[in-house]
Motif scaffolding. Structure first.
Motif, PDB file in Angstrom:
ATOM      1  N   UNK A  20      -4.026   5.322 -27.832  1.00 20.92           N
ATOM      2  CA  UNK A  20      -4.044   4.137 -26.974  1.00 20.92           C
ATOM      3  C   UNK A  20      -3.265   4.364 -25.684  1.00 20.92           C
ATOM      4  N   UNK A  21      -3.264   5.613 -25.209  1.00 21.45           N
ATOM      5  CA  UNK A  21      -2.568   5.960 -23.980  1.00 21.45           C
ATOM      6  C   UNK A  21      -3.520   6.683 -23.034  1.00 21.45           C
ATOM      7  N   UNK A  22      -3.470   6.291 -21.765  1.00 21.80           N
ATOM      8  CA  UNK A  22      -4.225   6.978 -20.719  1.00 21.80           C
ATOM      9  C   UNK A  22      -3.223   7.451 -19.674  1.00 21.80           C
ATOM     10  N   UNK A  23      -3.206   8.748 -19.421  1.00 21.57           N
ATOM     11  CA  UNK A  23      -2.356   9.308 -18.374  1.00 21.57           C
ATOM     12  C   UNK A  23      -3.220   9.625 -17.167  1.00 21.57           C
ATOM     13  N   UNK A  24      -2.708   9.307 -15.986  1.00 17.92           N
ATOM     14  CA  UNK A  24      -3.481   9.519 -14.759  1.00 17.92           C
ATOM     15  C   UNK A  24      -2.557   9.981 -13.646  1.00 17.92           C
ATOM     16  N   UNK A  25      -3.125  10.754 -12.732  1.00 16.58           N
ATOM     17  CA  UNK A  25      -2.410  11.173 -11.526  1.00 16.58           C
ATOM     18  C   UNK A  25      -3.144  10.562 -10.337  1.00 16.58           C
ATOM     19  N   UNK A  26      -2.411   9.823  -9.515  1.00 14.66           N
ATOM     20  CA  UNK A  26      -3.004   9.183  -8.348  1.00 14.66           C
ATOM     21  C   UNK A  26      -1.982   9.149  -7.222  1.00 14.66           C
ATOM     22  N   UNK A  27      -2.425   8.888  -6.019  1.00 15.02           N
ATOM     23  CA  UNK A  27      -1.496   8.895  -4.879  1.00 15.02           C
ATOM     24  C   UNK A  27      -0.364   7.885  -5.052  1.00 15.02           C
ATOM     25  N   UNK A  28       0.818   8.247  -4.587  1.00 12.77           N
ATOM     26  CA  UNK A  28       2.000   7.406  -4.777  1.00 12.77           C
ATOM     27  C   UNK A  28       1.833   6.031  -4.140  1.00 12.77           C
ATOM     28  N   UNK A  29       1.189   5.968  -2.967  1.00 18.01           N
ATOM     29  CA  UNK A  29       1.037   4.667  -2.318  1.00 18.01           C
ATOM     30  C   UNK A  29       0.111   3.757  -3.116  1.00 18.01           C
ATOM     31  N   UNK A  30      -0.924   4.332  -3.737  1.00 19.79           N
ATOM     32  CA  UNK A  30      -1.818   3.539  -4.571  1.00 19.79           C
ATOM     33  C   UNK A  30      -1.078   3.034  -5.817  1.00 19.79           C
ATOM     34  N   UNK A  31      -0.258   3.888  -6.396  1.00 22.16           N
ATOM     35  CA  UNK A  31       0.530   3.476  -7.557  1.00 22.16           C
ATOM     36  C   UNK A  31       1.455   2.321  -7.202  1.00 22.16           C
ATOM     37  N   UNK A  32       2.117   2.427  -6.075  1.00 22.38           N
ATOM     38  CA  UNK A  32       3.060   1.380  -5.667  1.00 22.38           C
ATOM     39  C   UNK A  32       2.355   0.041  -5.481  1.00 22.38           C
ATOM     40  N   UNK A  33       1.194   0.063  -4.872  1.00 18.78           N
ATOM     41  CA  UNK A  33       0.446  -1.205  -4.679  1.00 18.78           C
ATOM     42  C   UNK A  33      -0.056  -1.745  -6.017  1.00 18.78           C
ATOM     43  N   UNK A  34      -0.541  -0.842  -6.851  1.00 18.24           N
ATOM     44  CA  UNK A  34      -1.108  -1.260  -8.130  1.00 18.24           C
ATOM     45  C   UNK A  34      -0.043  -1.857  -9.047  1.00 18.24           C
ATOM     46  N   UNK A  35       1.165  -1.323  -8.994  1.00 19.31           N
ATOM     47  CA  UNK A  35       2.237  -1.836  -9.838  1.00 19.31           C
ATOM     48  C   UNK A  35       2.698  -3.232  -9.434  1.00 19.31           C
ATOM     49  N   UNK A  36       2.357  -3.658  -8.236  1.00 20.88           N
ATOM     50  CA  UNK A  36       2.641  -5.031  -7.826  1.00 20.88           C
ATOM     51  C   UNK A  36       1.644  -6.011  -8.444  1.00 20.88           C
ATOM     52  N   UNK A  37       0.526  -5.490  -8.942  1.00 18.34           N
ATOM     53  CA  UNK A  37      -0.509  -6.335  -9.543  1.00 18.34           C
ATOM     54  C   UNK A  37      -0.492  -6.273 -11.071  1.00 18.34           C
ATOM     55  N   UNK A  38      -0.173  -5.098 -11.612  1.00 15.48           N
ATOM     56  CA  UNK A  38      -0.129  -4.904 -13.064  1.00 15.48           C
ATOM     57  C   UNK A  38       1.094  -4.056 -13.403  1.00 15.48           C
ATOM     58  N   UNK A  39       1.739  -4.379 -14.516  1.00 16.27           N
ATOM     59  CA  UNK A  39       2.897  -3.598 -14.933  1.00 16.27           C
ATOM     60  C   UNK A  39       2.445  -2.329 -15.662  1.00 16.27           C
ATOM     61  N   UNK A  40       2.988  -1.187 -15.255  1.00 18.65           N
ATOM     62  CA  UNK A  40       2.854   0.075 -15.967  1.00 18.65           C
ATOM     63  C   UNK A  40       3.936   1.002 -15.447  1.00 18.65           C
ATOM     64  N   UNK A  41       4.155   2.098 -16.154  1.00 16.51           N
ATOM     65  CA  UNK A  41       5.259   2.995 -15.828  1.00 16.51           C
ATOM     66  C   UNK A  41       4.773   4.304 -15.208  1.00 16.51           C
ATOM     67  N   UNK A  42       5.601   4.835 -14.332  1.00 18.98           N
ATOM     68  CA  UNK A  42       5.386   6.187 -13.831  1.00 18.98           C
ATOM     69  C   UNK A  42       5.947   7.163 -14.855  1.00 18.98           C
ATOM     70  N   UNK A  43       5.143   8.122 -15.269  1.00 27.70           N
ATOM     71  CA  UNK A  43       5.526   9.073 -16.297  1.00 27.70           C
ATOM     72  C   UNK A  43       6.239  10.291 -15.704  1.00 27.70           C
ATOM     73  N   UNK A  44       5.669  10.816 -14.616  1.00 30.21           N
ATOM     74  CA  UNK A  44       6.238  11.995 -13.954  1.00 30.21           C
ATOM     75  C   UNK A  44       6.127  11.785 -12.453  1.00 30.21           C
ATOM     76  N   UNK A  45       7.208  11.315 -11.867  1.00 30.37           N
ATOM     77  CA  UNK A  45       7.194  10.976 -10.446  1.00 30.37           C
ATOM     78  C   UNK A  45       6.924  12.197  -9.572  1.00 30.37           C
ATOM     79  N   UNK A  46       7.336  13.359 -10.019  1.00 31.02           N
ATOM     80  CA  UNK A  46       7.177  14.578  -9.228  1.00 31.02           C
ATOM     81  C   UNK A  46       5.708  14.875  -8.926  1.00 31.02           C
ATOM     82  N   UNK A  47       4.831  14.642  -9.898  1.00 33.73           N
ATOM     83  CA  UNK A  47       3.408  14.945  -9.700  1.00 33.73           C
ATOM     84  C   UNK A  47       2.564  13.683  -9.542  1.00 33.73           C
TER      85      UNK A  47
END
Length: 352
Positions: free
Chosen positions: A295-322
């Motif tokens: 029940x886990x999906x890991x994804x890599x996406x651009x940091x700016x998209x992650x930042x905007x998306x986290x304002x709409x839905x809660x989820x965690x960054x797993x590996x900030x470096x990548x």
């Protein structure tokens, strides 16, 4: 004083299956166990019944000890399996190493010998990176191999893989502990019973998770090989994991494991993760670096998209470096939840 609802019961995120509420069937069971007096500290009729439920899943020799939380289950289980000079071999991504704030070390004085893995899974060959020096008085003696099912990166061991680990560990004079916080999700994915991945595979002690599968609180330290442990009742008490009103811990597991609720809930959570994967896997600027097996999906996406998306839905960054994030589904995640999240992901990936 009147208690008011202070949250939107229809709001859901994708941060953790711990965010979910309590399954209605579990709440009903808690209410059923309420009223009147029952003997405290586990001598109640619900805890007695739970032992029989556990026998049905793990065999007649299994013995279970309810505790409050997953960290407590792991610490109690491992401490009961180890001498003071002995150590645990685990993956470098293991929950006991990364996410328990040093509790195995601080509470139980346990040395963890970690091994880098490609997919969060140990193998006999990887175990041998740390399984040496058994007679070296200057080194903590490797005694327990601890694996997680499913792993912290969402992968699942097959029963044959677990059996190979157990056979190898036992051949070295070691024991095997399984962190089963999401064991139900692995069983649902693989289409196997709980016993096939544990007792029949040779696991000695199991931490079985309930909180991530719809319980209010509670996990189980389940002993499959009595010769592998010592002093669990005393260790549980001294580790502050002995519940006085244990009937409310135990009855939740009876509701979960007495029928098929554990499997229904886990299978649904897995299905929602697969639905999310299928909805986003071909989106541009997004990579799914790991197989979706629970029940886990890991994804890599651009940091700016992650930042905007986290304002709409809660989820965690797993590996900030990548730029890797983790999206979790649970027993109460709906298809509409997934579809709305997938639309938001697509919008943020194409924004600007």
């Amino acid at each position: 004083m009147t208690v008011e609802r202070r949250h939107d019961p229809d709001a859901r995120g994708f941060a953790s299956d711990n965010y979910a509420g309590v399954h209605p069937e579990v709440l009903e069971a808690i209410a059923l166990a309420n009223g009147g007096h029952q003997i405290s500290y586990g001598a109640d009729v619900y805890t007695e019944r739970l032992q029989k439920v556990i026998h049905g899943h793990f065999g007649p020799a299994a013995r279970t000890f309810p505790v409050f939380n997953g960290t407590g289950a792991n610490v109690v289980a491992l401490q009961a399996m180890l001498g003071r000079w002995e150590a645990v071999v685990c993956a470098d991504t293991a929950h006991i190493h990364v996410d328990e704030c040093g509790a195995p070390e601080k509470v139980a004085g346990i040395k963890l010998l970690t091994v880098p893995t490609r997919d969060g899974k140990l193998s006999p060959e990887l175990i041998d990176h740390q399984a040496w020096g058994f007679d070296d008085e200057h080194r903590a003696t490797p005694k327990v191999v601890s694996i997680a099912q499913s792993t912290e990166v969402g992968t699942c061991y097959t029963p044959d893989e677990i059996r190979a680990i157990c056979d190898h560990a036992h051949g070295l004079g070691m024991l095997v502990h399984l962190d089963g916080a999401r064991l139900a999700n692995a069983a649902a994915t693989l289409g196997v019973s709980l016993r096939e991945m544990t007792t029949e595979a040779g696991v000695d002690v199991l931490s079985y998770g309930g909180t991530k599968n719809g319980l209010l609180f509670g996990e189980l330290v389940t002993v499959l090989n009595e010769a592998a442990v010592h002093g669990i009742p005393h260790i549980r008490k001294s580790a502050m994991q002995l519940g006085s009103k244990m009937r409310f811990l135990s009855v939740q597991f009876e509701a979960l494991l007495g029928g098929d609720l554990w499997l229904r809930s886990a299978a649904h959570a897995n299905a929602m993760a697969q639905r999310l994967y299928e909805a986003v896997r071909e989106l541009p600027s997004l990579e799914i670096p790991r197989p979706v097996q629970a029940n886990q999906v890991f994804a890599i996406l651009p940091a700016d998209a992650t930042e905007r998306l986290q304002k709409r839905f809660r989820f965690y960054t797993w590996n900030e470096r990548v730029g890797e994030v983790r999206w979790m589904t649970s027993f109460d995640t709906t298809e509409a939840d997934v579809d709305a999240f997938a639309v938001a992901i697509k919008e943020e990936l194409t924004a600007g």
